[in-house]
Design a protein around this motif. Structure first.
Motif, PDB file in Angstrom:
ATOM      1  N   MET A 181       0.820  -1.205   0.000  1.00 42.93           N
ATOM      2  CA  MET A 181       0.000   0.000   0.000  1.00 42.93           C
ATOM      3  C   MET A 181       0.861   1.265   0.000  1.00 42.93           C
ATOM      4  O   MET A 181       0.405   2.323  -0.408  1.00 42.93           O
ATOM      5  CB  MET A 181      -0.931  -0.005   1.204  1.00 42.93           C
ATOM      6  CG  MET A 181      -1.948  -1.127   1.153  1.00 42.93           C
ATOM      7  SD  MET A 181      -3.088  -1.088   2.540  1.00 42.93           S
ATOM      8  CE  MET A 181      -4.045   0.340   2.119  1.00 42.93           C
ATOM      9  N   TYR A 182       2.095   1.147   0.457  1.00 41.84           N
ATOM     10  CA  TYR A 182       3.007   2.275   0.578  1.00 41.84           C
ATOM     11  C   TYR A 182       4.412   1.780   0.249  1.00 41.84           C
ATOM     12  O   TYR A 182       4.816   0.707   0.699  1.00 41.84           O
ATOM     13  CB  TYR A 182       2.956   2.804   2.021  1.00 41.84           C
ATOM     14  CG  TYR A 182       3.964   3.869   2.342  1.00 41.84           C
ATOM     15  CD1 TYR A 182       3.652   5.208   2.160  1.00 41.84           C
ATOM     16  CD2 TYR A 182       5.226   3.529   2.839  1.00 41.84           C
ATOM     17  CE1 TYR A 182       4.587   6.200   2.463  1.00 41.84           C
ATOM     18  CE2 TYR A 182       6.155   4.508   3.144  1.00 41.84           C
ATOM     19  CZ  TYR A 182       5.835   5.836   2.943  1.00 41.84           C
ATOM     20  OH  TYR A 182       6.751   6.813   3.230  1.00 41.84           O
TER      21      TYR A 182
ATOM     22  N   ILE B 106       5.181   6.674  -2.593  1.00 44.97           N
ATOM     23  CA  ILE B 106       4.056   6.157  -3.373  1.00 44.97           C
ATOM     24  C   ILE B 106       3.054   5.536  -2.410  1.00 44.97           C
ATOM     25  O   ILE B 106       3.435   4.767  -1.509  1.00 44.97           O
ATOM     26  CB  ILE B 106       4.537   5.100  -4.385  1.00 44.97           C
ATOM     27  CG1 ILE B 106       5.559   5.705  -5.361  1.00 44.97           C
ATOM     28  CG2 ILE B 106       3.360   4.532  -5.164  1.00 44.97           C
ATOM     29  CD1 ILE B 106       6.966   5.507  -4.985  1.00 44.97           C
ATOM     30  N   HIS B 107       1.780   5.882  -2.590  1.00 47.76           N
ATOM     31  CA  HIS B 107       0.759   5.258  -1.755  1.00 47.76           C
ATOM     32  C   HIS B 107      -0.577   5.203  -2.470  1.00 47.76           C
ATOM     33  O   HIS B 107      -0.747   5.754  -3.559  1.00 47.76           O
ATOM     34  CB  HIS B 107       0.639   5.944  -0.387  1.00 47.76           C
ATOM     35  CG  HIS B 107       0.228   7.379  -0.433  1.00 47.76           C
ATOM     36  ND1 HIS B 107      -1.081   7.779  -0.486  1.00 47.76           N
ATOM     37  CD2 HIS B 107       0.958   8.508  -0.421  1.00 47.76           C
ATOM     38  CE1 HIS B 107      -1.138   9.103  -0.499  1.00 47.76           C
ATOM     39  NE2 HIS B 107       0.085   9.564  -0.469  1.00 47.76           N
ATOM     40  N   MET B 108      -1.521   4.516  -1.851  1.00 47.77           N
ATOM     41  CA  MET B 108      -2.850   4.316  -2.421  1.00 47.77           C
ATOM     42  C   MET B 108      -3.631   5.629  -2.439  1.00 47.77           C
ATOM     43  O   MET B 108      -3.405   6.517  -1.620  1.00 47.77           O
ATOM     44  CB  MET B 108      -3.635   3.286  -1.607  1.00 47.77           C
ATOM     45  CG  MET B 108      -2.927   1.945  -1.453  1.00 47.77           C
ATOM     46  SD  MET B 108      -2.630   1.097  -2.987  1.00 47.77           S
ATOM     47  CE  MET B 108      -4.135   0.181  -3.118  1.00 47.77           C
TER      48      MET B 108
ATOM     49  N   GLN C 171      -2.191   3.837  -7.449  1.00 46.55           N
ATOM     50  CA  GLN C 171      -1.285   4.538  -6.534  1.00 46.55           C
ATOM     51  C   GLN C 171      -0.795   5.828  -7.175  1.00 46.55           C
ATOM     52  O   GLN C 171      -0.810   5.969  -8.395  1.00 46.55           O
ATOM     53  CB  GLN C 171      -0.094   3.647  -6.181  1.00 46.55           C
ATOM     54  CG  GLN C 171      -0.513   2.445  -5.352  1.00 46.55           C
ATOM     55  CD  GLN C 171       0.648   1.617  -4.866  1.00 46.55           C
ATOM     56  OE1 GLN C 171       1.589   1.345  -5.597  1.00 46.55           O
ATOM     57  NE2 GLN C 171       0.580   1.208  -3.601  1.00 46.55           N
ATOM     58  N   HIS C 172      -0.374   6.730  -6.312  1.00 47.13           N
ATOM     59  CA  HIS C 172       0.194   7.966  -6.832  1.00 47.13           C
ATOM     60  C   HIS C 172       1.485   8.282  -6.104  1.00 47.13           C
ATOM     61  O   HIS C 172       1.780   7.743  -5.037  1.00 47.13           O
ATOM     62  CB  HIS C 172      -0.796   9.126  -6.764  1.00 47.13           C
ATOM     63  CG  HIS C 172      -1.206   9.498  -5.388  1.00 47.13           C
ATOM     64  ND1 HIS C 172      -0.446  10.278  -4.554  1.00 47.13           N
ATOM     65  CD2 HIS C 172      -2.321   9.197  -4.694  1.00 47.13           C
ATOM     66  CE1 HIS C 172      -1.078  10.455  -3.412  1.00 47.13           C
ATOM     67  NE2 HIS C 172      -2.214   9.797  -3.461  1.00 47.13           N
TER      68      HIS C 172
END
Length: 185
Positions: free
Chosen positions: A7-8, A16-18, A72-73
């Motif tokens: 998720m991270y 980067i994370h959700m 993710q972004h």
């Protein structure tokens, strides 16, 4: 059993994370600035693209399931935890085969382009995919998008597996090519 995507995670310059609900407008704006779909696909931008993802109704491949989609972004690490995202990507786990990871939309803010952020993110995706025992990482590229073709080939996606779209070339025709990065076993 399908491996669990983190998720991270981080790269040298990015965190980067959700996707989170509070980021919907910022990410929709980034999508609209970074994904010139009409130019390369003839399709209009989706005004509900991010909303659909948040509501569990993302675009899916044939026979796809929403629980296999990872969105993710990325933001610059030096900017801190409240930095606006400057890139995002959609991953589909298990398409077309169980050991394949498919990169759907991959968008980088125009202000980040040409500085290696996109390649850094793709390198991170490839590294994580290898650790999770995927066999391939795949991406579709619009044939009119020469910059993207150069980008993906420069990232090591050198095998073309299929071409889809219009059969004849013209100003109003569109096609895409699926490129593959094979992970060593």
């Amino acid at each position: 059993m399908m491996p669990q995507w983190p998720m991270y995670w981080v790269t040298d310059r990015c965190v980067i994370h959700m996707l989170q609900y509070a980021e919907e407008k910022t990410l929709q704006d980034l999508y609209e600035r970074s994904a010139p779909l009409p130019k390369w696909t003839g399709q209009s931008l989706n005004p509900l693209y991010i909303s659909n993802i948040l509501n569990g109704t993302p675009g899916l491949p044939p026979g796809g399931s929403p629980d296999r989609v990872v969105f993710q972004h990325a933001a610059h690490r030096a900017s801190g935890s409240d930095a606006d995202p400057s890139a995002f990507f959609e991953l589909y786990q298990g398409y077309p085969g169980e050991r394949d990871l498919y990169i759907g939309l991959f968008a980088v803010d125009p202000s980040w382009r040409g500085q290696g952020y996109g390649k850094e993110l793709v390198s991170g995706i490839i590294s994580l995919a290898a650790k999770l025992s995927y066999e391939t990482v795949r991406a579709a590229v619009d044939l009119k998008n020469w910059g993207a073709l150069r980008f993906w080939i420069g990232c090591g996606f050198k095998e073309a597996t299929k071409v889809s779209g219009d059969r004849e070339h013209s100003e109003d025709s569109f096609a895409s090519m699926e490129l593959v990065y094979r992970l060593s076993k």
